[in-house]
Design an enzyme around this catalytic site. Sequence first.
Site, short mmCIF file in Angstrom:
data_model
loop_
_atom_site.label_atom_id
_atom_site.label_comp_id
_atom_site.label_asym_id
_atom_site.label_seq_id
_atom_site.Cartn_x
_atom_site.Cartn_y
_atom_site.Cartn_z
N ALA A 147 0.96 -1.13 -0.08
CA ALA A 147 -0.04 -0.01 0.00
C ALA A 147 1.00 1.18 0.01
O ALA A 147 2.22 0.97 0.24
CB ALA A 147 -0.92 -0.04 1.03
N GLY A 148 0.31 2.43 -0.40
CA GLY A 148 1.18 3.57 -0.59
C GLY A 148 2.56 3.52 -1.00
O GLY A 148 2.81 2.97 -2.17
N ASP A 149 3.57 3.63 -0.17
CA ASP A 149 4.99 3.70 -0.80
C ASP A 149 5.72 2.45 0.15
O ASP A 149 6.71 2.47 0.32
CB ASP A 149 5.84 4.77 -0.46
CG ASP A 149 5.60 5.33 0.91
OD1 ASP A 149 5.15 4.85 1.98
OD2 ASP A 149 6.70 5.93 1.62
N GLU A 150 4.80 1.46 0.31
CA GLU A 150 5.35 0.20 1.15
C GLU A 150 5.52 -0.86 0.26
O GLU A 150 4.40 -1.28 -0.60
CB GLU A 150 4.36 -0.20 2.17
CG GLU A 150 4.46 0.72 3.49
CD GLU A 150 3.55 0.53 4.67
OE1 GLU A 150 3.70 0.88 5.62
OE2 GLU A 150 2.73 -0.45 4.28
#
Length: 231
Positions: A144-147
Site C-alpha cells: 500500500a502507498g509507498d510500502e
Amino acid sequence: MKAKIKILERDNRVLRKKLERSETNRVMLEEALESHIQALKVNNAELMKSQQALLESEARYRSLALYDSLTCLPSRILFQERLERAILNAARSKVSGAVLFLDLNNFKKVNDRGGHAIGDRVLCSTASKLIGCVRQADTVARLAGDEFVIILEAITDCREIETIAQRILTAFSLPMVFSGVYYPVSVSIGISLFPNDGCDVSELLKKADDAMYEVKRSGILGWKFYCDYRR
C-alpha cells in the site's frame, strides 16, 4: 350396389380428409420442431456468450484483486499466497527464505513538491528498480502507498540477502529525475527470516516491518535483520 358405392365414396372422402389433416399436422409439427430447435440453438449460443463473459469478468476482477493497478506488481493478497507457498517449500526443502519490508524515504515530500502524478511515477520507477535488483524466482509486491515487500526464496547464506539489499540501496542512491526536476528518494529495509523468525505470514511481515522502522529511527540508510534488531 349403388348404395354401397356411395358409402365407399363417402368413406374414401372422409379418409382422404383425415390424411390431408394428418399431413398438415405433420408439416406443422415439423415446422414447430424446427423452430424450437433453432430457438434452442440461439439460447445455447447466448448462454455460451454469457458464460464466456462471466469467466472473463471473473478473471478481470481476480487480476484487479491480485495485482496493483498502478505498478502491476502483485498486491497484498497475492503476496500472502506466495509467501505461504514459499514457507511450505522452505520447510520441505530444509532451506531458508527472507521477507524484505521496504519503505520509501521522503515520499511525502515528493507528493508535496510534484503532486500525485509525480508520486505515481516514483512508485512505478520504484517497482522497476526493485524488480531489477532481485532474482527471477523472487517476488516483489506493493502492499500500500509507498510500502513494498520482497520474498527471497531458497536462501543458503545471509550474504545473499545482504547482496540484494545493497543492490537495492545502490539503485536508489541517485535522485529520480522527472521533467528535469530531481527527486531524492531512498529506501529503508527491514528483514525477517523464515523459519528462524517464524513460519506465519503475519508474523514475518510484522517483524520485517519492525526492523524497517528501526532503520528509519536510526536515521542511517541501510537495512536491518529482525534478529539483530531484537538483540
